[in-house]
Motif scaffolding. Structure first.
Motif, PDB file in Angstrom:
ATOM      1  N   ALA A  78       8.444  36.976  47.729  1.00  0.00           N
ATOM      2  CA  ALA A  78       8.037  36.826  49.129  1.00  0.00           C
ATOM      3  C   ALA A  78       9.245  36.816  50.057  1.00  0.00           C
ATOM      4  CB  ALA A  78       7.219  35.546  49.290  1.00  0.00           C
ATOM      5  N   ARG A  79      10.335  36.193  49.637  1.00  0.00           N
ATOM      6  CA  ARG A  79      11.527  36.156  50.483  1.00  0.00           C
ATOM      7  C   ARG A  79      12.122  37.546  50.679  1.00  0.00           C
ATOM      8  NH1 ARG A  79      14.549  30.865  47.850  1.00  0.00           N
ATOM      9  NH2 ARG A  79      13.481  29.264  49.091  1.00  0.00           N
ATOM     10  N   MET A  88      11.400  28.215  54.855  1.00  0.00           N
ATOM     11  CA  MET A  88       9.960  27.994  54.943  1.00  0.00           C
ATOM     12  C   MET A  88       9.282  27.969  53.583  1.00  0.00           C
ATOM     13  SD  MET A  88       9.081  30.406  58.240  1.00  0.00           S
ATOM     14  CE  MET A  88       7.372  29.842  58.283  1.00  0.00           C
ATOM     15  N   LEU A  89      10.007  28.322  52.537  1.00  0.00           N
ATOM     16  CA  LEU A  89       9.432  28.366  51.193  1.00  0.00           C
ATOM     17  C   LEU A  89      10.094  27.330  50.308  1.00  0.00           C
ATOM     18  CD1 LEU A  89       9.217  32.240  50.679  1.00  0.00           C
ATOM     19  CD2 LEU A  89       7.518  30.691  51.651  1.00  0.00           C
ATOM     20  N   ALA A  90       9.351  26.897  49.305  1.00  0.00           N
ATOM     21  CA  ALA A  90       9.830  25.845  48.414  1.00  0.00           C
ATOM     22  C   ALA A  90      10.796  26.416  47.385  1.00  0.00           C
ATOM     23  CB  ALA A  90       8.656  25.170  47.712  1.00  0.00           C
ATOM     24  N   ASP A  91      11.622  25.541  46.849  1.00  0.00           N
ATOM     25  CA  ASP A  91      12.563  25.913  45.792  1.00  0.00           C
ATOM     26  C   ASP A  91      12.137  25.263  44.486  1.00  0.00           C
ATOM     27  OD1 ASP A  91      14.330  27.449  47.386  1.00  0.00           O
ATOM     28  OD2 ASP A  91      15.215  25.605  48.174  1.00  0.00           O
ATOM     29  N   PRO A 188       4.026  30.621  53.897  1.00  0.00           N
ATOM     30  CA  PRO A 188       4.525  29.255  54.135  1.00  0.00           C
ATOM     31  C   PRO A 188       3.526  28.169  53.771  1.00  0.00           C
ATOM     32  CG  PRO A 188       5.005  30.684  56.013  1.00  0.00           C
ATOM     33  CD  PRO A 188       4.066  31.440  55.135  1.00  0.00           C
ATOM     34  N   VAL A 189       2.227  28.500  53.854  1.00  0.00           N
ATOM     35  CA  VAL A 189       1.202  27.499  53.525  1.00  0.00           C
ATOM     36  C   VAL A 189       1.074  27.324  52.012  1.00  0.00           C
ATOM     37  CG1 VAL A 189      -1.236  26.906  53.747  1.00  0.00           C
ATOM     38  CG2 VAL A 189      -0.035  28.009  55.643  1.00  0.00           C
ATOM     39  N   LEU A 190       1.013  28.456  51.297  1.00  0.00           N
ATOM     40  CA  LEU A 190       0.769  28.392  49.857  1.00  0.00           C
ATOM     41  C   LEU A 190       2.041  28.245  49.031  1.00  0.00           C
ATOM     42  CD1 LEU A 190      -1.987  31.145  49.611  1.00  0.00           C
ATOM     43  CD2 LEU A 190      -2.290  28.670  49.696  1.00  0.00           C
ATOM     44  N   LEU A 191       3.145  28.787  49.523  1.00  0.00           N
ATOM     45  CA  LEU A 191       4.413  28.696  48.783  1.00  0.00           C
ATOM     46  C   LEU A 191       5.412  27.769  49.457  1.00  0.00           C
ATOM     47  CD1 LEU A 191       5.011  32.431  47.787  1.00  0.00           C
ATOM     48  CD2 LEU A 191       4.041  30.594  46.397  1.00  0.00           C
ATOM     49  N   GLY A 192       5.046  27.182  50.580  1.00  0.00           N
ATOM     50  CA  GLY A 192       5.942  26.254  51.254  1.00  0.00           C
ATOM     51  C   GLY A 192       6.026  24.930  50.529  1.00  0.00           C
ATOM     52  N   PRO A 193       6.985  24.093  50.902  1.00  0.00           N
ATOM     53  CA  PRO A 193       7.141  22.795  50.242  1.00  0.00           C
ATOM     54  C   PRO A 193       5.962  21.880  50.521  1.00  0.00           C
ATOM     55  CG  PRO A 193       8.604  22.963  52.142  1.00  0.00           C
ATOM     56  CD  PRO A 193       7.988  24.314  51.958  1.00  0.00           C
ATOM     57  N   THR A 194       5.478  21.213  49.487  1.00  0.00           N
ATOM     58  CA  THR A 194       4.434  20.209  49.633  1.00  0.00           C
ATOM     59  C   THR A 194       5.065  18.892  50.095  1.00  0.00           C
ATOM     60  OG1 THR A 194       4.665  19.448  47.350  1.00  0.00           O
ATOM     61  CG2 THR A 194       3.182  21.313  47.755  1.00  0.00           C
ATOM     62  N   PRO A 195       4.257  17.910  50.486  1.00  0.00           N
ATOM     63  CA  PRO A 195       4.845  16.596  50.828  1.00  0.00           C
ATOM     64  C   PRO A 195       5.707  16.020  49.716  1.00  0.00           C
ATOM     65  CG  PRO A 195       2.583  16.714  51.601  1.00  0.00           C
ATOM     66  CD  PRO A 195       2.824  17.972  50.810  1.00  0.00           C
TER      67      PRO A 195
END
Length: 415
Positions: A78-79, A88-91, A188-195
């Motif tokens: 995605a990036r 905007m995306l999680a690692d 960003p919603v599905l692959l972004g960082p969760t809480p």
């Protein structure tokens, strides 16, 4: 035109085609399932059989997306292809249930849209080109050639055929651009960082800041004390260089000894930067070396101790040494060699209490840019051990530093 065929649109189209390629193994399994309960030679080529296989493929892809490593692979694609900013995306792999469910939703959406766009990309361009050539290739006008329901022999149909074929290609590009934009919005919603990811990142940043602050305190207290002492001794030696050679010799010896010991402490502090996660942190000086510190601190100190210092854990002993060192540095820096300090340490079964008194200077202390870090470092050291520290002038015209360090704290290391 840029929205349909620009660089970003082309990359997103490629991303969708990759999604179609990822769908193929699941689609083939779905076709096998369809063939197991359907008979007939046309079951694999019929629209109903293919749509049924497509419906079977999506749940299997969703299960694959639940694996932790599915998220970093999807994030990397995605990036690079969807143009999503890195922040905007999680690692890293998906560790929590919420992160795995989101990654599964993304993979399902990716392969579903990718399968549709890939099928259209394979089928529609040849068909559109065939339609565009109808006015120029008589053989293409037969209904069997393009699979059309009627024979294309009317003049107005032939006149519109090139425009119809071009419209098909534009519609294909529009569908690919719309599907790519949808993926980019949902990434960003599905692959972004969760809480939980944000909390873990905040904890990593806090741990990094804690290490930096510890290094800053160690360097400030060890090197700062040595530089204060060396500066005072060098200044005193310069003033009596011609009149008292013996004193100059003693001052130079003290400077040499101070710098030699400080280099050793500096090596220990820099060792914190070189060590790996599994390496043990190097020990710093403890209260066992306090007598030696007092002998070379540059000012006379009246030292008294009550209780048994052997009861003090090494972590508390190291911090108490640094607090005393910084307090003596302040007394030396502001009072000069003529000042006299009193250091009292009391140890009981619960805590170590350290008190350092020295006379206030007769003139206001010079304000240094960025000063005050030493007192903040003392407070930080005490708080990290669950204790407290305070400093300031008292009613007797003296500067007093008081620190209380519990001997046992749930968060401290006992080494």
């Amino acid at each position: 035109m840029t929205l349909l065929l620009g660089r970003r649109a082309r990359l997103r189209w490629l991303h969708l085609i990759i999604g179609g390629a990822l769908l193929m193994p699941y689609f083939l399994v779905g076709m096998v399932i369809v063939g197991s309960y359907s008979s007939g030679p046309g079951v694999f080529s019929s629209p109903f059989g293919q749509f049924t296989a497509f419906a079977y493929a999506l749940p299997m892809a969703a299960v694959t997306g639940l694996f932790p490593l599915a998220r970093p692979l999807s994030v990397a694609a995605a990036r690079s292809l969807c143009g999503i900013p890195a922040g905007m995306l999680a690692d890293g792999p998906a560790r929590t249930r919420q992160a795995r469910v989101r990654a599964s939703g993304w993979l399902t959406l990716h392969v579903a849209l990718g399968g549709v766009v890939s099928a259209l990309t394979l089928v529609l361009p040849p068909f559109a080109v065939g339609v565009m050539t109808l006015p120029f290739v008589p053989a293409a006008r037969e209904s069997r050639t393009l699979g059309l329901p009627v024979v294309l022999d009317k003049p107005w149909i032939l006149a519109l055929a090139p425009f119809a074929g071009l419209a098909m290609l534009v519609a294909l590009a529009g569908c690919a651009a719309a599907a790519g934009a949808l993926l980019a919005r949902r990434a960003p919603v599905l692959l972004g960082p969760t809480p939980d990811d944000r909390l873990a990142a905040a904890e990593r940043r806090a741990a990094g800041l804690a290490v930096r602050n510890r290094l800053a305190r160690e360097l400030h207290d060890s090197v700062g004390h040595a530089l204060s002492a060396v500066t005072l001794q060098a200044g005193a030696a310069r003033r009596v260089l011609d009149s008292d050679p013996a004193f100059v010799r003693e001052a130079l010896e003290a400077i040499e000894e101070t710098t030699r010991r400080t280099v050793g402490e500096l090596d220990a502090v820099l060792g914190l930067l070189r060590r790996g996660e599994d390496d043990e942190a190097p020990d710093g000086p403890t209260l066992d070396g306090l007598d030696e510190l007092l002998a070379r601190c540059g000012i006379p100190v009246e030292y008294t101790v009550k209780g048994d210092p052997e009861l003090v854990p090494r972590a508390v002993s190291r911090e108490a040494y640094r607090i005393a060192q910084e307090g003596l540095s302040n007394a030396l820096r502001h009072g000069g060699s003529g000042t006299r300090a009193e250091l009292r340490i009391t140890v009981d079964e619960h805590a170590l209490e350290l008190t350092l008194d020295n006379p206030l200077p007769g003139h206001p202390a010079a304000v240094r840019p960025g000063g005050g870090r030493g007192l903040r470092g003392i407070t930080e050291r005490a708080v990290l051990l669950g204790g407290s520290a305070r400093s300031g002038p008292d009613d007797d015209g003296r500067w007093r530093l008081c620190a209380r360090l519990p001997l046992h704290h749930p968060g401290q290391e006992h080494r």
